[in-house]
Scaffold this active site. Structure first.
Site, PDB file in Angstrom:
ATOM      1  N   TYR A 128      -3.020  -6.987  16.867  1.00 58.65           N
ATOM      2  CA  TYR A 128      -3.075  -6.131  15.682  1.00 58.65           C
ATOM      3  C   TYR A 128      -4.290  -5.199  15.765  1.00 58.65           C
ATOM      4  O   TYR A 128      -4.172  -3.979  15.562  1.00 58.65           O
ATOM      5  CB  TYR A 128      -3.150  -7.003  14.422  1.00 58.65           C
TER       6      TYR A 128
ATOM      7  N   THR B  82      -1.644  -7.487  -0.909  1.00 55.75           N
ATOM      8  CA  THR B  82      -0.224  -7.184  -0.652  1.00 55.75           C
ATOM      9  C   THR B  82       0.421  -8.429  -0.041  1.00 55.75           C
ATOM     10  O   THR B  82      -0.247  -9.431   0.213  1.00 55.75           O
ATOM     11  CB  THR B  82      -0.049  -6.018   0.340  1.00 55.75           C
TER      12      THR B  82
ATOM     13  N   ILE C 138       0.838  -1.203   0.000  1.00 58.46           N
ATOM     14  CA  ILE C 138       0.000   0.000   0.000  1.00 58.46           C
ATOM     15  C   ILE C 138       0.875   1.256   0.000  1.00 58.46           C
ATOM     16  O   ILE C 138       0.620   2.215  -0.742  1.00 58.46           O
ATOM     17  CB  ILE C 138      -0.943  -0.027   1.229  1.00 58.46           C
TER      18      ILE C 138
ATOM     19  N   ASP D  32      14.051   2.138  11.086  1.00 56.26           N
ATOM     20  CA  ASP D  32      13.049   1.363  11.817  1.00 56.26           C
ATOM     21  C   ASP D  32      12.183   2.390  12.550  1.00 56.26           C
ATOM     22  O   ASP D  32      12.680   3.097  13.437  1.00 56.26           O
ATOM     23  CB  ASP D  32      13.793   0.445  12.799  1.00 56.26           C
TER      24      ASP D  32
HETATM   25  P1  NDP Z   1       3.541  -4.655   3.413  1.00 57.56           P
HETATM   26  O1  NDP Z   1       4.121  -5.718   4.298  1.00 57.56           O
HETATM   27  O2  NDP Z   1       3.793  -4.724   1.957  1.00 57.56           O
HETATM   28  O3  NDP Z   1       3.997  -3.210   3.921  1.00 57.56           O
HETATM   29  C1  NDP Z   1       4.437  -2.924   5.200  1.00 57.56           C
HETATM   30  C2  NDP Z   1       5.647  -2.015   5.072  1.00 57.56           C
HETATM   31  O4  NDP Z   1       6.019  -1.537   6.366  1.00 57.56           O
HETATM   32  C3  NDP Z   1       6.863  -2.729   4.490  1.00 57.56           C
HETATM   33  O5  NDP Z   1       7.337  -1.985   3.388  1.00 57.56           O
HETATM   34  C4  NDP Z   1       7.868  -2.775   5.629  1.00 57.56           C
HETATM   35  O6  NDP Z   1       9.187  -2.599   5.130  1.00 57.56           O
HETATM   36  C5  NDP Z   1       7.416  -1.576   6.475  1.00 57.56           C
HETATM   37  N1  NDP Z   1       7.743  -1.754   7.878  1.00 57.56           N
HETATM   38  C6  NDP Z   1       7.370  -2.759   8.707  1.00 57.56           C
HETATM   39  N2  NDP Z   1       7.899  -2.594   9.922  1.00 57.56           N
HETATM   40  C7  NDP Z   1       8.627  -1.450   9.872  1.00 57.56           C
HETATM   41  C8  NDP Z   1       9.418  -0.746  10.799  1.00 57.56           C
HETATM   42  N3  NDP Z   1       9.584  -1.164  12.070  1.00 57.56           N
HETATM   43  N4  NDP Z   1      10.039   0.400  10.392  1.00 57.56           N
HETATM   44  C9  NDP Z   1       9.889   0.845   9.126  1.00 57.56           C
HETATM   45  N5  NDP Z   1       9.154   0.240   8.204  1.00 57.56           N
HETATM   46  C10 NDP Z   1       8.535  -0.917   8.572  1.00 57.56           C
HETATM   47  O7  NDP Z   1       1.983  -4.681   3.714  1.00 57.56           O
HETATM   48  P2  NDP Z   1       0.801  -3.651   3.378  1.00 57.56           P
HETATM   49  O8  NDP Z   1       1.164  -2.755   2.272  1.00 57.56           O
HETATM   50  O9  NDP Z   1      -0.401  -4.472   3.299  1.00 57.56           O
HETATM   51  O10 NDP Z   1       0.712  -2.805   4.743  1.00 57.56           O
HETATM   52  C11 NDP Z   1       0.786  -1.399   4.790  1.00 57.56           C
HETATM   53  C12 NDP Z   1      -0.113  -0.904   5.907  1.00 57.56           C
HETATM   54  O11 NDP Z   1      -1.462  -1.175   5.557  1.00 57.56           O
HETATM   55  C13 NDP Z   1       0.146  -1.560   7.257  1.00 57.56           C
HETATM   56  O12 NDP Z   1       0.073  -0.586   8.270  1.00 57.56           O
HETATM   57  C14 NDP Z   1      -1.013  -2.534   7.379  1.00 57.56           C
HETATM   58  O13 NDP Z   1      -1.338  -2.777   8.727  1.00 57.56           O
HETATM   59  C15 NDP Z   1      -2.109  -1.763   6.667  1.00 57.56           C
HETATM   60  N6  NDP Z   1      -3.221  -2.560   6.205  1.00 57.56           N
HETATM   61  C16 NDP Z   1      -3.030  -3.619   5.356  1.00 57.56           C
HETATM   62  C17 NDP Z   1      -4.115  -4.362   4.938  1.00 57.56           C
HETATM   63  C18 NDP Z   1      -3.982  -5.560   4.036  1.00 57.56           C
HETATM   64  O14 NDP Z   1      -4.917  -6.349   3.964  1.00 57.56           O
HETATM   65  N7  NDP Z   1      -2.878  -5.716   3.310  1.00 57.56           N
HETATM   66  C19 NDP Z   1      -5.484  -4.026   5.352  1.00 57.56           C
HETATM   67  C20 NDP Z   1      -5.553  -2.863   6.223  1.00 57.56           C
HETATM   68  C21 NDP Z   1      -4.470  -2.176   6.624  1.00 57.56           C
HETATM   69  P3  NDP Z   1      10.458  -3.300   5.861  1.00 57.56           P
HETATM   70  O15 NDP Z   1      10.070  -4.703   6.149  1.00 57.56           O
HETATM   71  O16 NDP Z   1      11.574  -3.134   4.871  1.00 57.56           O
HETATM   72  O17 NDP Z   1      10.690  -2.497   7.090  1.00 57.56           O
END
Ligand code: NDP
Length: 253
Positions: A150, A185, A16, A58
């Protein structure tokens, strides 16, 4: 708002967050993407013709966030928009969800957004312009089985959004939450893989767990979420603040 805004998207290296970063860059914004894995951020930027500035951090580590934002602001100027999309999910029954999981989710999903907001607010006050958008979830508005930690962190993120919006209501800075339903995703791809491994169900059956929650019978696309953010970023949305905008095919109404 000026033509070339600087927008920072945490979690902008995938899913996203990346769809949002791409959509904003396509409108001419300068976009910084943040995440822990620099190689993933760099790959994402290359795939967008190097239109995105990759800065690793992070979000749970406030010192690292301070350094990353200082770097981004030096290179791209003051930020007039922040999208907090960094987030993690852990799935387990409540009885098997230990403090380590509760702390890890709180640190990333809530404190991560808090740390980033702290970094941009002084600059937004000086610019007299600002948009903060937190990627929350339908799990900010209802419960789901097996994701108690969560859902609790996503409810907390929405509570923070609403309170900060009120604190800033006498400024031009708006604060909103976008609440996607199940979105196509890695988070969902991994969850489908888990269900198949644990239950022996077929891929179609495992996927139906997620598509079945959406009355439209499908997953949301990251690009649909990005379109909502484009509108929230516009002047037309200046009266929208403290809102939870659900993008979920009617799952919540
Ligand atoms: P992804 O796993 O593709 O995206 C999550 C991103 O967050 C990754 O790019 C990851 O990069 C980054 N991330 C995770 N932990 C950290 C950290 N500690 N510091 C910095 N960056 C971090 O999943 P989505 O795109 O689905 O998720 C994006 C958001 O949307 C999230 O908040 C999720 O809860 C929310 N969401 C998703 C839904 C779904 O069904 N997919 C539905 C509703 C909400 P890296 O690992 O390199 O740090």
């Amino acid at each position: 708002m000026s033509d070339r805004r600087h927008v920072i998207v945490t979690g902008g290296g995938s899913g996203i967050g990346l769809a949002i970063a791409r959509a904003l860059a396509a409108t001419g914004d300068k976009v910084t993407i943040m995440g822990r894995a620099l190689d993933r951020l760099e790959r994402a930027s290359r795939e967008c013709g190097n239109a995105l500035l990759p800065v690793a951090c992070d979000v749970g580590d406030e010192t690292a966030v301070g350094n990353a934002f200082a770097d981004a602001l030096t290179r791209n100027g003051p930020a007039s928009m922040l999208v907090n999309a960094a987030g993690i999910v852990r799935t387990a029954p409540f009885a098997k969800t230990g403090d380590d999981v509760w702390n890890a989710l709180w640190r990333t999903n809530v404190l991560g957004a808090v740390h980033a907001c702290r970094q941009v607010l002084p600059g937004m006050r000086s610019l007299k312009s600002g948009r903060i958008i937190n990627i929350a979830s339908t799990a900010s508005l209802k419960g789901y089985a097996y994701v108690s930690a969560y859902a609790a962190t996503k409810h907390a993120l929405l509570g923070m959004t609403r309170s900060l919006a009120l604190e800033l209501a006498n400024t031009p800075i708006t604060v909103n939450a976008v609440c996607p339903g199940y979105t196509e995703t890695d988070i969902i791809r991994d969850a489908v893989g888990d269900i198949i491994a644990k239950t022996g169900r077929s891929e179609a059956e495992a996927m139906a767990t997620f598509t079945g929650a959406n009355p439209q019978g499908r997953l949301i696309t990251p690009e649909e979420v990005a379109e909502t953010i484009l509108w929230l970023a516009s002047d037309a949305a200046r009266s929208m603040t403290g809102q939870a905008i659900v993008v979920a095919g009617g799952e919540i109404m």
